[in-house]
Scaffold this motif. Sequence first.
Motif, PDB file in Angstrom:
ATOM      1  N   ALA A  69      25.991 -35.672  -9.391  1.00 28.51           N
ATOM      2  CA  ALA A  69      26.459 -34.374  -9.864  1.00 28.51           C
ATOM      3  C   ALA A  69      25.351 -33.551 -10.519  1.00 28.51           C
ATOM      4  CB  ALA A  69      27.609 -34.574 -10.870  1.00 28.51           C
ATOM      5  N   GLU A  70      24.272 -34.211 -10.927  1.00 30.14           N
ATOM      6  CA  GLU A  70      23.217 -33.507 -11.652  1.00 30.14           C
ATOM      7  C   GLU A  70      22.433 -32.601 -10.719  1.00 30.14           C
ATOM      8  OE1 GLU A  70      19.391 -34.482 -14.556  1.00 30.14           O
ATOM      9  OE2 GLU A  70      20.379 -36.069 -13.432  1.00 30.14           O
ATOM     10  N   ASN A  71      22.246 -31.364 -11.175  1.00 31.97           N
ATOM     11  CA  ASN A  71      21.403 -30.402 -10.465  1.00 31.97           C
ATOM     12  C   ASN A  71      20.126 -30.228 -11.283  1.00 31.97           C
ATOM     13  OD1 ASN A  71      20.145 -28.191  -9.322  1.00 31.97           O
ATOM     14  ND2 ASN A  71      22.067 -27.158  -8.858  1.00 31.97           N
ATOM     15  N   PRO A  72      18.963 -30.645 -10.755  1.00 31.74           N
ATOM     16  CA  PRO A  72      17.714 -30.556 -11.529  1.00 31.74           C
ATOM     17  C   PRO A  72      17.424 -29.150 -12.032  1.00 31.74           C
ATOM     18  CG  PRO A  72      17.397 -31.902  -9.584  1.00 31.74           C
ATOM     19  CD  PRO A  72      18.757 -31.287  -9.446  1.00 31.74           C
ATOM     20  N   GLN A  73      17.745 -28.140 -11.236  1.00 33.59           N
ATOM     21  CA  GLN A  73      17.475 -26.773 -11.663  1.00 33.59           C
ATOM     22  C   GLN A  73      18.322 -26.403 -12.880  1.00 33.59           C
ATOM     23  OE1 GLN A  73      18.190 -24.514  -8.083  1.00 33.59           O
ATOM     24  NE2 GLN A  73      16.088 -24.773  -7.383  1.00 33.59           N
ATOM     25  N   GLU A  74      19.583 -26.768 -12.841  1.00 35.51           N
ATOM     26  CA  GLU A  74      20.459 -26.491 -13.981  1.00 35.51           C
ATOM     27  C   GLU A  74      20.021 -27.287 -15.207  1.00 35.51           C
ATOM     28  OE1 GLU A  74      24.354 -27.385 -12.676  1.00 35.51           O
ATOM     29  OE2 GLU A  74      24.529 -25.620 -11.367  1.00 35.51           O
ATOM     30  N   THR A  75      19.585 -28.527 -14.989  1.00 32.27           N
ATOM     31  CA  THR A  75      19.126 -29.358 -16.101  1.00 32.27           C
ATOM     32  C   THR A  75      17.884 -28.764 -16.752  1.00 32.27           C
ATOM     33  OG1 THR A  75      19.999 -31.323 -15.000  1.00 32.27           O
ATOM     34  CG2 THR A  75      18.384 -31.674 -16.753  1.00 32.27           C
ATOM     35  N   LEU A  76      16.944 -28.295 -15.939  1.00 30.65           N
ATOM     36  CA  LEU A  76      15.721 -27.680 -16.469  1.00 30.65           C
ATOM     37  C   LEU A  76      16.039 -26.407 -17.244  1.00 30.65           C
ATOM     38  CD1 LEU A  76      13.319 -28.160 -13.427  1.00 30.65           C
ATOM     39  CD2 LEU A  76      13.198 -29.334 -15.631  1.00 30.65           C
ATOM     40  N   ASP A  77      16.917 -25.578 -16.695  1.00 29.34           N
ATOM     41  CA  ASP A  77      17.291 -24.347 -17.397  1.00 29.34           C
ATOM     42  C   ASP A  77      17.989 -24.661 -18.717  1.00 29.34           C
ATOM     43  OD1 ASP A  77      16.221 -22.747 -15.424  1.00 29.34           O
ATOM     44  OD2 ASP A  77      18.106 -22.571 -14.319  1.00 29.34           O
ATOM     45  N   TYR A  78      18.839 -25.680 -18.708  1.00 28.47           N
ATOM     46  CA  TYR A  78      19.532 -26.057 -19.941  1.00 28.47           C
ATOM     47  C   TYR A  78      18.540 -26.562 -20.991  1.00 28.47           C
ATOM     48  CZ  TYR A  78      22.680 -28.559 -23.095  1.00 28.47           C
ATOM     49  OH  TYR A  78      23.337 -29.006 -24.200  1.00 28.47           O
ATOM     50  N   SER A  79      17.578 -27.381 -20.562  1.00 31.30           N
ATOM     51  CA  SER A  79      16.561 -27.876 -21.492  1.00 31.30           C
ATOM     52  C   SER A  79      15.738 -26.722 -22.059  1.00 31.30           C
ATOM     53  CB  SER A  79      15.640 -28.875 -20.785  1.00 31.30           C
ATOM     54  OG  SER A  79      16.373 -29.989 -20.311  1.00 31.30           O
ATOM     55  N   TYR A  80      15.418 -25.754 -21.211  1.00 27.88           N
ATOM     56  CA  TYR A  80      14.650 -24.591 -21.670  1.00 27.88           C
ATOM     57  C   TYR A  80      15.449 -23.801 -22.702  1.00 27.88           C
ATOM     58  CZ  TYR A  80      12.039 -20.209 -21.432  1.00 27.88           C
ATOM     59  OH  TYR A  80      11.325 -19.085 -21.755  1.00 27.88           O
ATOM     60  N   GLU A  81      16.752 -23.632 -22.461  1.00 25.26           N
ATOM     61  CA  GLU A  81      17.592 -22.922 -23.423  1.00 25.26           C
ATOM     62  C   GLU A  81      17.666 -23.674 -24.752  1.00 25.26           C
ATOM     63  OE1 GLU A  81      21.308 -22.410 -21.537  1.00 25.26           O
ATOM     64  OE2 GLU A  81      20.596 -20.901 -20.084  1.00 25.26           O
ATOM     65  N   ARG A  82      17.761 -25.000 -24.701  1.00 24.59           N
ATOM     66  CA  ARG A  82      17.798 -25.782 -25.935  1.00 24.59           C
ATOM     67  C   ARG A  82      16.490 -25.638 -26.717  1.00 24.59           C
ATOM     68  NH1 ARG A  82      21.632 -29.733 -26.494  1.00 24.59           N
ATOM     69  NH2 ARG A  82      20.752 -29.781 -28.601  1.00 24.59           N
ATOM     70  N   GLN A  83      15.366 -25.603 -26.007  1.00 26.32           N
ATOM     71  CA  GLN A  83      14.080 -25.427 -26.677  1.00 26.32           C
ATOM     72  C   GLN A  83      13.985 -24.047 -27.318  1.00 26.32           C
ATOM     73  OE1 GLN A  83      10.803 -26.404 -24.119  1.00 26.32           O
ATOM     74  NE2 GLN A  83      11.574 -28.436 -23.641  1.00 26.32           N
ATOM     75  N   LEU A  84      14.503 -23.037 -26.630  1.00 26.75           N
ATOM     76  CA  LEU A  84      14.521 -21.696 -27.224  1.00 26.75           C
ATOM     77  C   LEU A  84      15.385 -21.662 -28.482  1.00 26.75           C
ATOM     78  CD1 LEU A  84      14.772 -19.378 -24.066  1.00 26.75           C
ATOM     79  CD2 LEU A  84      12.757 -19.817 -25.499  1.00 26.75           C
ATOM     80  N   GLU A  85      16.488 -22.394 -28.457  1.00 21.69           N
ATOM     81  CA  GLU A  85      17.332 -22.484 -29.658  1.00 21.69           C
ATOM     82  C   GLU A  85      16.576 -23.152 -30.799  1.00 21.69           C
ATOM     83  OE1 GLU A  85      20.851 -24.528 -28.569  1.00 21.69           O
ATOM     84  OE2 GLU A  85      21.646 -22.901 -27.312  1.00 21.69           O
ATOM     85  N   SER A  86      15.808 -24.197 -30.490  1.00 21.88           N
ATOM     86  CA  SER A  86      15.003 -24.857 -31.523  1.00 21.88           C
ATOM     87  C   SER A  86      13.967 -23.895 -32.090  1.00 21.88           C
ATOM     88  CB  SER A  86      14.318 -26.099 -30.937  1.00 21.88           C
ATOM     89  OG  SER A  86      15.272 -27.035 -30.477  1.00 21.88           O
ATOM     90  N   LEU A  87      13.364 -23.105 -31.213  1.00 27.14           N
ATOM     91  CA  LEU A  87      12.367 -22.130 -31.673  1.00 27.14           C
ATOM     92  C   LEU A  87      13.013 -21.094 -32.584  1.00 27.14           C
ATOM     93  CD1 LEU A  87       9.481 -21.025 -31.534  1.00 27.14           C
ATOM     94  CD2 LEU A  87      10.160 -19.740 -29.486  1.00 27.14           C
ATOM     95  N   GLN A  88      14.207 -20.658 -32.223  1.00 25.11           N
ATOM     96  CA  GLN A  88      14.910 -19.704 -33.075  1.00 25.11           C
ATOM     97  C   GLN A  88      15.251 -20.318 -34.431  1.00 25.11           C
ATOM     98  OE1 GLN A  88      15.394 -16.473 -32.523  1.00 25.11           O
ATOM     99  NE2 GLN A  88      14.301 -16.684 -30.562  1.00 25.11           N
ATOM    100  N   ASN A  89      15.596 -21.592 -34.441  1.00 25.85           N
ATOM    101  CA  ASN A  89      15.878 -22.265 -35.709  1.00 25.85           C
ATOM    102  C   ASN A  89      14.641 -22.329 -36.587  1.00 25.85           C
ATOM    103  OD1 ASN A  89      18.567 -22.730 -35.029  1.00 25.85           O
ATOM    104  ND2 ASN A  89      18.099 -24.697 -34.054  1.00 25.85           N
ATOM    105  N   VAL A  90      13.483 -22.609 -35.962  1.00 24.23           N
ATOM    106  CA  VAL A  90      12.238 -22.645 -36.729  1.00 24.23           C
ATOM    107  C   VAL A  90      11.913 -21.262 -37.292  1.00 24.23           C
ATOM    108  CG1 VAL A  90       9.748 -23.032 -36.590  1.00 24.23           C
ATOM    109  CG2 VAL A  90      11.318 -24.599 -35.438  1.00 24.23           C
ATOM    110  N   LYS A  91      12.125 -20.237 -36.461  1.00 22.03           N
ATOM    111  CA  LYS A  91      11.862 -18.879 -36.941  1.00 22.03           C
ATOM    112  C   LYS A  91      12.792 -18.512 -38.099  1.00 22.03           C
ATOM    113  CE  LYS A  91       9.970 -16.914 -32.676  1.00 22.03           C
ATOM    114  NZ  LYS A  91      10.124 -15.868 -31.631  1.00 22.03           N
ATOM    115  N   ARG A  92      14.056 -18.912 -38.001  1.00 28.03           N
ATOM    116  CA  ARG A  92      14.979 -18.660 -39.109  1.00 28.03           C
ATOM    117  C   ARG A  92      14.536 -19.414 -40.358  1.00 28.03           C
ATOM    118  NH1 ARG A  92      19.075 -18.472 -35.007  1.00 28.03           N
ATOM    119  NH2 ARG A  92      19.367 -20.724 -35.145  1.00 28.03           N
ATOM    120  N   GLY A  93      14.010 -20.640 -40.160  1.00 27.28           N
ATOM    121  CA  GLY A  93      13.504 -21.399 -41.304  1.00 27.28           C
ATOM    122  C   GLY A  93      12.326 -20.697 -41.960  1.00 27.28           C
TER     123      GLY A  93
END
Length: 243
Positions: free
Chosen positions: A23-47
């Motif tokens: 069921a795993e789609n590598p493209q969707e997995t990569l995009d999801y990982s990229y979005e999670r990293q962007l969320e982490s970056l936003q958390n650091v910026k908020r910090g």
Amino acid sequence: MPGLMSRAATIIKAKFSALLNRAENPQETLDYSYERQLESLQNVKRGVADVVTAKKRLQLQTQQLEQNVVKLDTQARQAVAAGREDLARQALERKSGIQQQLQQLDTQVQQLEQQQEKLVGNEQQLQAKIEQFRSQKEVIKAQYSAAEAQVRIGEAATGIGRQMEDTGLAIQRAKDKTEQMQARASALDELVQTGGLDDLTSDQTQLDRELAQMSLKAEVGSGSDQAKELSQPSSQESTPSGG
């Protein structure tokens, strides 16, 4: 029983893992990982923003306390000039307490500045890693799309090959059946002609055909005898008359 349960759990995990893998789609997995990293970056910026805000608040408090120190120092001088050493002492005590607070605030501001520098460094490193991951993600997605297209083309070509192979086999089977049918028809025709098999289209039986053949032979034989008799001259015609 524990061993059986362990095996069952292992099988279930293996099946579930295989299901997820399909069921795993590598493209969707990569995009999801990229979005999670962007969320982490936003958390650091908020910090970083929170630390800067806290530091600014402490700096405002420091400015107010410094103004109070100047004010108390002025009041102490005025009290001494007025001969009110008691008031001057109170002002100086309050000034001393505020100066201690200023030292504590200065320490806290320095700690916040260090934390801010650390978070800014982490933000820069994380942003660089995210940018690198984004580039790799796009390359991997392009490679996956190309490989997926090749697989579809290969499957289509394989499917066409199998269809052609099936068609060839069907034609060969049809030829074999046709040859078998022709051989069977020829054999049946031969049996009918030789009398080995009754002709279903005729009302004569084998016995009828044999009697007809015997009658035909008898008629042919009788005709031959009559022809011989006619061809021989009579005894009277052959004897010359006396005179």
